[in-house]
Write a protein that holds these residues in place. Structure first.
Motif, PDB file in Angstrom:
ATOM      1  N   ASN A  13       0.803  -1.210   0.000  1.00  0.00           N
ATOM      2  CA  ASN A  13       0.000   0.000   0.000  1.00  0.00           C
ATOM      3  C   ASN A  13       0.841   1.268   0.000  1.00  0.00           C
ATOM      4  O   ASN A  13       0.367   2.331  -0.396  1.00  0.00           O
ATOM      5  CB  ASN A  13      -0.926   0.013   1.230  1.00  0.00           C
ATOM      6  N   HIS A  14       2.079   1.181   0.466  1.00  0.00           N
ATOM      7  CA  HIS A  14       2.944   2.346   0.529  1.00  0.00           C
ATOM      8  C   HIS A  14       3.561   2.643  -0.836  1.00  0.00           C
ATOM      9  O   HIS A  14       3.888   1.728  -1.595  1.00  0.00           O
ATOM     10  CB  HIS A  14       4.063   2.136   1.554  1.00  0.00           C
ATOM     11  N   GLN A  15       3.744   3.902  -1.122  1.00  0.00           N
ATOM     12  CA  GLN A  15       4.412   4.300  -2.352  1.00  0.00           C
ATOM     13  C   GLN A  15       5.888   3.934  -2.274  1.00  0.00           C
ATOM     14  O   GLN A  15       6.520   4.044  -1.223  1.00  0.00           O
ATOM     15  CB  GLN A  15       4.276   5.812  -2.549  1.00  0.00           C
ATOM     16  N   PHE A  16       6.454   3.490  -3.388  1.00  0.00           N
ATOM     17  CA  PHE A  16       7.887   3.235  -3.436  1.00  0.00           C
ATOM     18  C   PHE A  16       8.395   3.565  -4.830  1.00  0.00           C
ATOM     19  O   PHE A  16       7.628   3.651  -5.792  1.00  0.00           O
ATOM     20  CB  PHE A  16       8.234   1.781  -3.069  1.00  0.00           C
ATOM     21  N   SER A  17       9.722   3.787  -4.924  1.00  0.00           N
ATOM     22  CA  SER A  17      10.344   4.170  -6.183  1.00  0.00           C
ATOM     23  C   SER A  17      11.318   3.097  -6.630  1.00  0.00           C
ATOM     24  O   SER A  17      11.980   2.451  -5.805  1.00  0.00           O
ATOM     25  CB  SER A  17      11.100   5.498  -6.031  1.00  0.00           C
ATOM     26  N   ILE A  18      11.409   2.902  -7.926  1.00  0.00           N
ATOM     27  CA  ILE A  18      12.391   1.999  -8.518  1.00  0.00           C
ATOM     28  C   ILE A  18      13.221   2.834  -9.480  1.00  0.00           C
ATOM     29  O   ILE A  18      12.702   3.335 -10.485  1.00  0.00           O
ATOM     30  CB  ILE A  18      11.727   0.827  -9.267  1.00  0.00           C
ATOM     31  N   ARG A  19      14.472   3.052  -9.146  1.00  0.00           N
ATOM     32  CA  ARG A  19      15.345   3.879  -9.975  1.00  0.00           C
ATOM     33  C   ARG A  19      16.620   3.105 -10.270  1.00  0.00           C
ATOM     34  O   ARG A  19      17.403   2.816  -9.374  1.00  0.00           O
ATOM     35  CB  ARG A  19      15.675   5.196  -9.255  1.00  0.00           C
ATOM     36  N   LEU A  20      16.811   2.738 -11.520  1.00  0.00           N
ATOM     37  CA  LEU A  20      18.005   2.010 -11.935  1.00  0.00           C
ATOM     38  C   LEU A  20      18.717   2.842 -13.007  1.00  0.00           C
ATOM     39  O   LEU A  20      18.541   2.614 -14.208  1.00  0.00           O
ATOM     40  CB  LEU A  20      17.634   0.626 -12.482  1.00  0.00           C
ATOM     41  N   PRO A  21      19.483   3.836 -12.588  1.00  0.00           N
ATOM     42  CA  PRO A  21      20.074   4.762 -13.558  1.00  0.00           C
ATOM     43  C   PRO A  21      21.246   4.189 -14.343  1.00  0.00           C
ATOM     44  O   PRO A  21      21.685   4.783 -15.322  1.00  0.00           O
ATOM     45  CB  PRO A  21      20.535   5.926 -12.679  1.00  0.00           C
ATOM     46  N   THR A  22      21.766   3.052 -13.906  1.00  0.00           N
ATOM     47  CA  THR A  22      22.960   2.478 -14.536  1.00  0.00           C
ATOM     48  C   THR A  22      22.583   1.493 -15.639  1.00  0.00           C
ATOM     49  O   THR A  22      21.775   0.590 -15.420  1.00  0.00           O
ATOM     50  CB  THR A  22      23.819   1.755 -13.490  1.00  0.00           C
ATOM     51  N   ARG A  23      23.172   1.672 -16.795  1.00  0.00           N
ATOM     52  CA  ARG A  23      23.039   0.671 -17.858  1.00  0.00           C
ATOM     53  C   ARG A  23      23.908  -0.525 -17.490  1.00  0.00           C
ATOM     54  O   ARG A  23      25.098  -0.368 -17.201  1.00  0.00           O
ATOM     55  CB  ARG A  23      23.481   1.271 -19.190  1.00  0.00           C
ATOM     56  N   ILE A  24      23.333  -1.711 -17.483  1.00  0.00           N
ATOM     57  CA  ILE A  24      24.044  -2.915 -17.050  1.00  0.00           C
ATOM     58  C   ILE A  24      24.254  -3.851 -18.230  1.00  0.00           C
ATOM     59  O   ILE A  24      23.308  -4.191 -18.946  1.00  0.00           O
ATOM     60  CB  ILE A  24      23.256  -3.651 -15.943  1.00  0.00           C
ATOM     61  N   GLU A  25      25.504  -4.258 -18.414  1.00  0.00           N
ATOM     62  CA  GLU A  25      25.848  -5.286 -19.399  1.00  0.00           C
ATOM     63  C   GLU A  25      26.491  -6.434 -18.635  1.00  0.00           C
ATOM     64  O   GLU A  25      27.444  -6.231 -17.891  1.00  0.00           O
ATOM     65  CB  GLU A  25      26.823  -4.743 -20.453  1.00  0.00           C
ATOM     66  N   PHE A  26      25.970  -7.629 -18.817  1.00  0.00           N
ATOM     67  CA  PHE A  26      26.435  -8.787 -18.047  1.00  0.00           C
ATOM     68  C   PHE A  26      26.806  -9.900 -19.026  1.00  0.00           C
ATOM     69  O   PHE A  26      26.012 -10.249 -19.906  1.00  0.00           O
ATOM     70  CB  PHE A  26      25.329  -9.268 -17.102  1.00  0.00           C
ATOM     71  N   GLY A  27      27.986 -10.473 -18.845  1.00  0.00           N
ATOM     72  CA  GLY A  27      28.329 -11.600 -19.687  1.00  0.00           C
ATOM     73  C   GLY A  27      29.802 -11.965 -19.618  1.00  0.00           C
ATOM     74  O   GLY A  27      30.663 -11.135 -19.323  1.00  0.00           O
ATOM     75  N   TRP A  28      30.075 -13.215 -19.883  1.00  0.00           N
ATOM     76  CA  TRP A  28      31.437 -13.739 -19.842  1.00  0.00           C
ATOM     77  C   TRP A  28      32.259 -13.144 -20.990  1.00  0.00           C
ATOM     78  O   TRP A  28      31.839 -13.195 -22.145  1.00  0.00           O
ATOM     79  CB  TRP A  28      31.389 -15.261 -19.957  1.00  0.00           C
ATOM     80  N   ASP A  29      33.389 -12.524 -20.657  1.00  0.00           N
ATOM     81  CA  ASP A  29      34.339 -11.947 -21.613  1.00  0.00           C
ATOM     82  C   ASP A  29      33.833 -10.693 -22.330  1.00  0.00           C
ATOM     83  O   ASP A  29      34.445 -10.253 -23.313  1.00  0.00           O
ATOM     84  CB  ASP A  29      34.771 -12.981 -22.670  1.00  0.00           C
ATOM     85  N   ILE A  30      32.760 -10.072 -21.857  1.00  0.00           N
ATOM     86  CA  ILE A  30      32.251  -8.882 -22.555  1.00  0.00           C
ATOM     87  C   ILE A  30      33.237  -7.721 -22.513  1.00  0.00           C
ATOM     88  O   ILE A  30      33.212  -6.857 -23.389  1.00  0.00           O
ATOM     89  CB  ILE A  30      30.888  -8.425 -21.999  1.00  0.00           C
ATOM     90  N   THR A  31      34.123  -7.708 -21.510  1.00  0.00           N
ATOM     91  CA  THR A  31      35.025  -6.560 -21.378  1.00  0.00           C
ATOM     92  C   THR A  31      36.120  -6.546 -22.449  1.00  0.00           C
ATOM     93  O   THR A  31      36.827  -5.548 -22.581  1.00  0.00           O
ATOM     94  CB  THR A  31      35.664  -6.521 -19.981  1.00  0.00           C
ATOM     95  N   LYS A  32      36.252  -7.609 -23.202  1.00  0.00           N
ATOM     96  CA  LYS A  32      37.201  -7.591 -24.308  1.00  0.00           C
ATOM     97  C   LYS A  32      36.764  -6.602 -25.389  1.00  0.00           C
ATOM     98  O   LYS A  32      37.557  -6.243 -26.255  1.00  0.00           O
ATOM     99  CB  LYS A  32      37.345  -8.988 -24.900  1.00  0.00           C
ATOM    100  N   HIS A  33      35.507  -6.187 -25.325  1.00  0.00           N
ATOM    101  CA  HIS A  33      34.961  -5.261 -26.320  1.00  0.00           C
ATOM    102  C   HIS A  33      34.515  -3.962 -25.663  1.00  0.00           C
ATOM    103  O   HIS A  33      33.611  -3.290 -26.152  1.00  0.00           O
ATOM    104  CB  HIS A  33      33.785  -5.914 -27.038  1.00  0.00           C
ATOM    105  N   VAL A  34      35.172  -3.589 -24.564  1.00  0.00           N
ATOM    106  CA  VAL A  34      34.748  -2.419 -23.804  1.00  0.00           C
ATOM    107  C   VAL A  34      34.822  -1.138 -24.631  1.00  0.00           C
ATOM    108  O   VAL A  34      34.019  -0.216 -24.447  1.00  0.00           O
ATOM    109  CB  VAL A  34      35.587  -2.289 -22.513  1.00  0.00           C
ATOM    110  N   GLY A  35      35.753  -1.075 -25.573  1.00  0.00           N
ATOM    111  CA  GLY A  35      35.881   0.122 -26.384  1.00  0.00           C
ATOM    112  C   GLY A  35      34.634   0.448 -27.183  1.00  0.00           C
ATOM    113  O   GLY A  35      34.375   1.608 -27.513  1.00  0.00           O
ATOM    114  N   ASP A  36      33.839  -0.575 -27.488  1.00  0.00           N
ATOM    115  CA  ASP A  36      32.602  -0.383 -28.246  1.00  0.00           C
ATOM    116  C   ASP A  36      31.387  -0.179 -27.354  1.00  0.00           C
ATOM    117  O   ASP A  36      30.288   0.012 -27.857  1.00  0.00           O
ATOM    118  CB  ASP A  36      32.346  -1.608 -29.143  1.00  0.00           C
ATOM    119  N   MET A  37      31.590  -0.223 -26.020  1.00  0.00           N
ATOM    120  CA  MET A  37      30.452  -0.214 -25.101  1.00  0.00           C
ATOM    121  C   MET A  37      30.409   1.021 -24.215  1.00  0.00           C
ATOM    122  O   MET A  37      29.565   1.121 -23.335  1.00  0.00           O
ATOM    123  CB  MET A  37      30.501  -1.476 -24.228  1.00  0.00           C
ATOM    124  N   LEU A  38      31.303   1.969 -24.446  1.00  0.00           N
ATOM    125  CA  LEU A  38      31.346   3.160 -23.606  1.00  0.00           C
ATOM    126  C   LEU A  38      30.272   4.157 -24.026  1.00  0.00           C
ATOM    127  O   LEU A  38      29.849   4.183 -25.178  1.00  0.00           O
ATOM    128  CB  LEU A  38      32.720   3.836 -23.715  1.00  0.00           C
TER     129      LEU A  38
END
Length: 398
Positions: A13-38
C-alpha cells in the motif's frame, strides 16, 4: 504472507520508487569489447585500477580495446584498499587542470568507490570529506551531472558498480563513512564474471560475504524495503548461498563465478533501493578503526545481529531461512555454517580484535550509526548493541 510477524510483512500500500540509472551489461568476456560499449561522451579516458591488476591479461585486453577505439588513456594505478579522502583530493586537484571525458574503473569496490569519489572531486572545488555523510557534520550537496563512470568489477562483493554510494576512509579521524548521491551511480556497469577468476580463495570468501550480507540486510530493512527490492534481495541470497562455497574451493568454476557476479550485482541493486542495517554500520565502524577488510568485519557482525532477531526477538525470518537453503534452521546458524565452510572468522578473536575495542565500538555505534537503529525488523537501541557485543566477546558460539 511474506513472514509470520506483522512487522515483517511486505506492504503493497505504501508508495515506493524503482530507480536504476545504470546501464548494465552482463556476460562472460564482454570486457574484451569495452571500447565499443562506452557512453558517447568523448575520447579522453581516466583509467583507474590497482598496480597488482596491471599484469593480468584481462586488464591488457581492456586497455587494448580502448586504444583500438581511439581513446586517449591516462592511467592511475595507486588506489589503495579502503581508499582515503586525501588520495581523492590529490588526484582531483591534478585533474582539475586536465580534461577527462570518462572514468573507467576496473577493480573491486575500493577502486570503483575511489573513481566515483574522484568524479565528484573534479567537478566541485571542495575537499571530498565535505560530501561525506557522517553523524554530526554538515554535508555539502552534490550537483550533477558528474563525469561518467564506467564500472568494471573484478570482485563479487560490494555491488558498487550500480550503487549511489562511495565509502571512504578518513585517516585523521580513524573512521570510514559514505558519500550518498544519485549522481554517484555509474553510467555503465560491465559485469564480466571471467574477471573474478584470478581472485584468491580468501578474497573470494570475504567479498562474497559482503554481497550476501547486502542482500540479507536489504531484505530485512523494513523501513525502506519494497516488494521489488525484496524480490531482488531473495534472488541474490539464493544465488550467493548456493555458489559461494564452490567459488572459493574452485575459482575456475564458470557457473559458480557467474552466480556470484550475479548475486553481487543484485545485492548492489537491492541496497540501492532499500539500504543496509545495523550489522553493516557496526562493521564499517570497526573497519575504520582497524583497516580490516570490510567483508571480514561484516562476516563477524552479521550472524550476531541475526541471532538478536531470531533468539531475542523471536522473529521467524522464514523467507530468509528458505532463501539460504534450509527453512528449518535459523538464519544465523546457516550463515555461521557457511562462513566456517569458506574459512571466514566468526569471532572477534578470529579477527584479532581484543576486548578493548568493545567499548569503542559501542560508543561509535551509538553516536555515529544512529541511522541504522531504525532500519531493521525491529527498532533497536543501546541494549541491543550491548547484546550484540556480548555475543562477540569473548566468543560467539552457536
Amino acid at each position: 504472507m511474506f513472514l509470520k510477524k506483522k512487522e515483517m510483512e511486505l506492504n503493497y500500500n505504501h508508495q515506493f520508487s524503482i530507480r536504476l540509472p545504470t546501464r548494465i551489461e552482463f556476460g562472460w568476456d564482454i570486457t574484451k569489447h569495452v571500447g565499443d560499449m562506452l557512453p558517447n561522451a568523448g575520447s579522453r579516458i581516466l583509467f583507474v585500477t590497482q598496480k597488482n591488476l596491471m599484469p593480468l591479461s584481462s586488464i591488457k585486453d581492456i586497455l587494448q580495446s580502448l586504444e583500438d577505439a581511439g581513446k586517449i588513456i591516462r592511467l592511475y594505478t595507486d588506489v589503495q584498499p579502503e581508499p582515503d579522502t586525501a588520495s581523492v583530493d590529490q588526484l582531483g586537484n591534478e585533474l582539475s587542470k586536465e580534461m577527462v571525458d570518462i572514468i573507467v574503473a576496473v577493480g573491486g569496490g575500493s577502486v570503483i568507490d575511489f573513481a566515483k569519489s574522484v568524479s565528484v572531486s573534479i567537478s566541485h572545488d571542495k575537499p571530498i570529506w565535505e560530501f561525506v555523510s557522517y553523524t554530526g557534520k554538515q554535508t555539502h550537496p552534490i550537483e550533477g551531472p558528474l563525469t561518467p563512470v564506467v564500472a568494471i568489477p573484478t570482485t563479487s562483493g560490494t555491488g558498487s558498480e550500480v550503487t549511489p554510494y562511495a565509502v571512504l576512509s578518513n585517516r585523521g579521524l580513524r573512521c570510514k563513512a559514505t558519500i550518498v548521491s544519485p549522481h554517484l551511480s555509474p553510467s555503465v556497469a560491465l559485469v564480466d564474471p571471467s574477471l573474478t577468476c584470478s581472485l584468491p580463495p580468501e578474497v573470494t570468501a570475504y567479498t562474497g560475504a559482503d554481497a550476501l550480507s547486502h542482500a540479507i540486510e536489504s531484505l530485512l530493512n523494513v523501513s525502506n524495503r519494497s516488494p521489488f527490492s525484496a524480490i531482488v534481495s531473495i534472488e541474490a541470497i539464493r544465488s550467493a548461498s548456493s555458489a559461494l562455497v564452490e567459488a572459493v574451493s574452485d575459482g575456475s568454476n564458470k557457473q559458480a563465478r557467474s552466480l556470484m557476479s550475479w548475486a553481487s550485482l543484485l545485492s548492489g541493486i537491492s541496497i540501492s533501493l532499500a539500504g543496509t542495517g545495523l550489522g553493516h554500520a557496526m562493521a564499517e565502524l570497526l573497519g575504520g578503526q582497524t583497516h580490516i577488510a570490510h567483508g571480514l568485519t561484516i562476516a563477524v557482525f552479521l550472524p550476531a545481529v541475526l541471532k538478536l532477531f531470531e533468539e531475542d526477538y523471536k522473529l521467524p525470518l522464514d523467507t530468509l531461512r528458505e532463501a539460504l537453503g534450509d527453512p528449518n534452521t535459523p538464519a544465523y546458524k546457516q550463515v555461521n555454517n557457511l562462513w566456517r565452510a569458506i574459512g571466514l572468522p566468526i569471532t572477534m578473536q578470529g579477527l584479532g580484535i581484543n576486548r578493548s575495542f568493545q567499548s569503542r565500538i559501542r560508543h561509535a555505534t551509538l553516536t555515529n550509526a544512529s541511522w541504522a537503529m531504525g532500519q531493521n525488523p525491529v527498532l533497536l537501541g543501546a541494549k541491543d548493541v550491548d547484546k550484540i557485543l556480548a555475543y562477540l566477546w569473548p566468543a560467539f558460539h552457536f
